[in-house]
Design a protein around this motif. Structure first.
Motif, PDB file in Angstrom:
ATOM      1  N   GLY A 131     -21.726  13.519 124.859  1.00 33.57           N
ATOM      2  CA  GLY A 131     -20.169  13.045 125.761  1.00 33.57           C
ATOM      3  C   GLY A 131     -20.241  14.027 126.154  1.00 33.57           C
ATOM      4  N   ALA A 132     -21.259  14.563 126.878  1.00 29.48           N
ATOM      5  CA  ALA A 132     -21.481  15.935 127.395  1.00 29.48           C
ATOM      6  C   ALA A 132     -21.647  15.682 129.528  1.00 29.48           C
ATOM      7  CB  ALA A 132     -22.308  16.777 127.056  1.00 29.48           C
ATOM      8  N   THR A 133     -21.574  16.218 130.220  1.00 31.40           N
ATOM      9  CA  THR A 133     -22.025  16.151 131.176  1.00 31.40           C
ATOM     10  C   THR A 133     -23.496  16.164 131.437  1.00 31.40           C
ATOM     11  OG1 THR A 133     -19.349  15.984 131.536  1.00 31.40           O
ATOM     12  CG2 THR A 133     -21.975  16.191 133.947  1.00 31.40           C
ATOM     13  N   LEU A 134     -24.610  16.370 131.953  1.00 29.19           N
ATOM     14  CA  LEU A 134     -25.374  16.281 132.361  1.00 29.19           C
ATOM     15  C   LEU A 134     -25.927  16.260 134.045  1.00 29.19           C
ATOM     16  CD1 LEU A 134     -28.624  16.907 131.539  1.00 29.19           C
ATOM     17  CD2 LEU A 134     -29.296  13.833 131.637  1.00 29.19           C
ATOM     18  N   GLY A 135     -26.089  17.316 134.736  1.00 29.82           N
ATOM     19  CA  GLY A 135     -26.645  17.508 135.882  1.00 29.82           C
ATOM     20  C   GLY A 135     -28.007  17.285 136.076  1.00 29.82           C
ATOM     21  N   ILE A 136     -28.453  16.068 136.795  1.00 31.14           N
ATOM     22  CA  ILE A 136     -29.733  16.032 137.181  1.00 31.14           C
ATOM     23  C   ILE A 136     -30.105  16.313 138.596  1.00 31.14           C
ATOM     24  CG2 ILE A 136     -32.222  14.755 137.257  1.00 31.14           C
ATOM     25  CD1 ILE A 136     -30.868  13.142 134.788  1.00 31.14           C
ATOM     26  N   ILE A 137     -30.668  17.504 138.730  1.00 34.24           N
ATOM     27  CA  ILE A 137     -31.071  17.641 140.070  1.00 34.24           C
ATOM     28  C   ILE A 137     -32.873  17.238 140.386  1.00 34.24           C
ATOM     29  CG2 ILE A 137     -31.702  19.944 141.905  1.00 34.24           C
ATOM     30  CD1 ILE A 137     -29.736  21.846 140.298  1.00 34.24           C
ATOM     31  N   GLY A 138     -32.660  16.243 141.440  1.00 32.24           N
ATOM     32  CA  GLY A 138     -34.265  15.915 141.843  1.00 32.24           C
ATOM     33  C   GLY A 138     -34.034  14.242 140.700  1.00 32.24           C
ATOM     34  N   MET A 139     -33.422  13.256 141.443  1.00 33.90           N
ATOM     35  CA  MET A 139     -32.859  12.016 140.688  1.00 33.90           C
ATOM     36  C   MET A 139     -34.713  10.744 141.776  1.00 33.90           C
ATOM     37  SD  MET A 139     -32.061   9.977 139.375  1.00 33.90           S
ATOM     38  CE  MET A 139     -30.180  11.389 138.268  1.00 33.90           C
ATOM     39  N   GLY A 140     -36.050  11.400 141.206  1.00 30.33           N
ATOM     40  CA  GLY A 140     -37.067  10.938 141.002  1.00 30.33           C
ATOM     41  C   GLY A 140     -37.885  10.041 139.277  1.00 30.33           C
ATOM     42  N   ARG A 141     -38.458   9.845 139.198  1.00 26.25           N
ATOM     43  CA  ARG A 141     -39.171   9.180 138.258  1.00 26.25           C
ATOM     44  C   ARG A 141     -38.640   9.916 136.873  1.00 26.25           C
ATOM     45  NH1 ARG A 141     -43.747   8.348 140.915  1.00 26.25           N
ATOM     46  NH2 ARG A 141     -44.518   6.643 142.112  1.00 26.25           N
ATOM     47  N   ILE A 142     -38.841  11.238 136.975  1.00 26.70           N
ATOM     48  CA  ILE A 142     -38.340  11.533 135.625  1.00 26.70           C
ATOM     49  C   ILE A 142     -37.293  12.079 135.398  1.00 26.70           C
ATOM     50  CG2 ILE A 142     -38.744  13.947 134.426  1.00 26.70           C
ATOM     51  CD1 ILE A 142     -41.669  14.191 136.475  1.00 26.70           C
ATOM     52  N   GLY A 143     -36.437  11.296 137.194  1.00 24.73           N
ATOM     53  CA  GLY A 143     -34.498  11.751 136.894  1.00 24.73           C
ATOM     54  C   GLY A 143     -34.388  10.313 136.085  1.00 24.73           C
ATOM     55  N   GLU A 144     -34.543   9.509 136.652  1.00 23.61           N
ATOM     56  CA  GLU A 144     -34.122   8.442 136.119  1.00 23.61           C
ATOM     57  C   GLU A 144     -34.618   8.035 134.509  1.00 23.61           C
ATOM     58  OE1 GLU A 144     -35.286   4.887 137.744  1.00 23.61           O
ATOM     59  OE2 GLU A 144     -35.268   5.854 139.948  1.00 23.61           O
ATOM     60  N   ALA A 145     -35.609   8.914 134.212  1.00 23.86           N
ATOM     61  CA  ALA A 145     -36.180   8.239 133.003  1.00 23.86           C
ATOM     62  C   ALA A 145     -34.840   9.510 131.567  1.00 23.86           C
ATOM     63  CB  ALA A 145     -37.620   8.803 132.721  1.00 23.86           C
ATOM     64  N   VAL A 146     -34.723  10.399 132.586  1.00 25.46           N
ATOM     65  CA  VAL A 146     -33.797  11.419 131.402  1.00 25.46           C
ATOM     66  C   VAL A 146     -32.335  10.461 132.209  1.00 25.46           C
ATOM     67  CG1 VAL A 146     -33.001  13.841 132.224  1.00 25.46           C
ATOM     68  CG2 VAL A 146     -35.068  13.880 131.825  1.00 25.46           C
ATOM     69  N   ALA A 147     -32.202  10.513 133.161  1.00 23.83           N
ATOM     70  CA  ALA A 147     -30.475   9.329 132.575  1.00 23.83           C
ATOM     71  C   ALA A 147     -30.902   8.626 131.794  1.00 23.83           C
ATOM     72  CB  ALA A 147     -30.679   8.979 134.329  1.00 23.83           C
ATOM     73  N   ARG A 148     -31.743   7.753 132.098  1.00 28.15           N
ATOM     74  CA  ARG A 148     -31.782   7.040 130.909  1.00 28.15           C
ATOM     75  C   ARG A 148     -31.243   7.180 129.514  1.00 28.15           C
ATOM     76  NH1 ARG A 148     -36.572   4.905 131.117  1.00 28.15           N
ATOM     77  NH2 ARG A 148     -37.044   4.972 133.083  1.00 28.15           N
ATOM     78  N   ARG A 149     -31.983   8.423 129.160  1.00 29.42           N
ATOM     79  CA  ARG A 149     -32.328   8.420 127.800  1.00 29.42           C
ATOM     80  C   ARG A 149     -30.943   9.258 127.013  1.00 29.42           C
ATOM     81  NH1 ARG A 149     -36.744   8.084 129.618  1.00 29.42           N
ATOM     82  NH2 ARG A 149     -38.911   8.832 128.008  1.00 29.42           N
ATOM     83  N   ALA A 150     -29.641  10.015 127.824  1.00 24.88           N
ATOM     84  CA  ALA A 150     -28.930  10.348 128.475  1.00 24.88           C
ATOM     85  C   ALA A 150     -27.755   9.080 128.129  1.00 24.88           C
ATOM     86  CB  ALA A 150     -28.553  11.638 129.735  1.00 24.88           C
ATOM     87  N   ARG A 151     -28.086   7.954 128.450  1.00 26.77           N
ATOM     88  CA  ARG A 151     -26.979   6.715 128.285  1.00 26.77           C
ATOM     89  C   ARG A 151     -26.667   7.309 127.212  1.00 26.77           C
ATOM     90  NH1 ARG A 151     -28.091   1.859 132.259  1.00 26.77           N
ATOM     91  NH2 ARG A 151     -26.292   0.846 130.411  1.00 26.77           N
ATOM     92  N   GLY A 152     -28.232   6.932 126.248  1.00 29.08           N
ATOM     93  CA  GLY A 152     -28.207   6.752 124.784  1.00 29.08           C
ATOM     94  C   GLY A 152     -26.771   7.490 123.862  1.00 29.08           C
TER      95      GLY A 152
END
Ligand code: DGY
Length: 320
Positions: free
Chosen positions: A147-168
């Motif tokens: 439920g926290a807020t994640l800020g990703i600086i740099g939305m390349g391949r790895i950024g996307e993969a981290v965002a996918r994990r964050a959804r869970g």
């Protein structure tokens, strides 16, 4: 005659064997120590291909000595160790290993985020040091991830993969990037925000941008001052993106809550570095991509990249 190549570190035998079928291979045999600069300077004099790691500085001086060099194959996705402009000027192709390490590096980024938020290393040491006398209400309490807020600086391949994990983890994901990524916004529900907003609103700030002149010192005292007192900074990209002196001050003064850092300005880090004296930081020795399978894939891809340039197939993963 087979082209000559030099490999700057001991890599797995099967990859060396593959390269030996097509090339005359020389290799620095030590697995733990980088090739000394003077050795590297001699070795590059007559080679067609250089297979190197992020520990080697492939600068203009070195390229000047490599008069027959056609390709530099870096066994890493980051290539800030290579002078790309000098290589381009000399018509030398430079390749890297994107893609194969994305998920492994995202795993490590998330592991570091969780370890830092829940004080895993500190708690383990607490137990092993004999400090665990009883259970108590606020003992070793950390920050929530779900439920926290994640800020990703740099939305390349790895950024996307981290965002996918964050959804869970039911996280809200904000991002900042050179360009907006409408597809990622739509597919992963991420929100593009200005850097300042990202820093102010995020509970976790993850740096996943490449190290370039634009991102050097991207996070300094000014940016850290915008972050919440409860926020956590994670860096699994490159050390030079975060100013370490400013980070030390922010952590020491509890201006931010904690940091999880896998990459440093100087690697290996100097053991006198004051960051290592702090409790509210988890430090790792640049192991983002360090799974057995992924390192094998990186080593193999770097070999394929090198061969594809030398044998004029359609070269893969070309930077210049
Ligand atoms: C890279 O590839 O750039 C990483 O930092 C090491 O995997």
């Amino acid at each position: 005659m087979k082209p000559k190549i030099y490999i700057t570190r001991k890599i797995p035998d099967e990859i060396v064997n593959k390269l030996e079928q097509e090339c005359q291979v020389r290799m620095w045999e030590e697995s733990e120590a980088p090739v000394p600069r003077e050795v590297l300077e001699k070795e590059v004099a007559d080679i067609d291909g250089l297979y190197c790691l992020l520990t080697e500085s492939v600068d203009k001086d070195l390229l000047d000595k490599a008069t027959s060099l056609k390709v530099v194959s870096n066994m890493a996705v980051g290539y800030n160790n290579i002078d790309i402009d000098a290589a381009a000027e000399k018509g030398i192709t430079v390749t890297n290993t994107p893609g194969v390490l994305t998920e492994t590096t995202a795993d490590l980024t998330f592991a570091l985020l969780m370890a830092t938020a829940r004080r895993i290393v500190e708690a383990s040491d607490y137990l092993k040091n004999g400090d665990w006398k009883t259970w108590s209400p606020m003992q070793l309490t950390g920050q929530d991830i779900f439920g926290a807020t994640l800020g990703i600086i740099g939305m390349g391949r790895i950024g996307e993969a981290v965002a996918r994990r964050a959804r869970g983890f039911d996280m809200e994901v904000l991002y900042n990037n050179r360009s907006r990524k409408p597809k990622v916004e739509e597919e992963l529900g991420t929100t593009y925000v200005a850097m300042e907003d990202l820093l102010r609103q995020s509970d976790f700030v993850c740096i996943l941008a490449p190290y370039t002149p634009e991102t050097e010192n991207l996070i300094t005292a000014k940016e850290l001052a915008l972050m919440k007192e409860t926020a956590i900074l994670i860096n699994t990209a490159r050390g030079g993106i975060v100013n370490e002196t400013d980070l030390y001050e922010a952590l020491k003064n509890k201006q931010i809550w904690a940091a999880g850092i896998d990459t440093f300005e100087k690697e290996p880090i100097d053991l006198e570095n004051p960051l290592l004296k702090l409790d509210n930081i988890v430090t790792l020795p640049h192991i983002g991509s360090a799974s057995i399978k992924t390192r094998m894939k990186m080593a193999d891809l770097a070999a394929d990249n090198l061969l594809s340039v030398l044998f004029s197939e359609k070269p893969q993963n070309v930077i210049v």
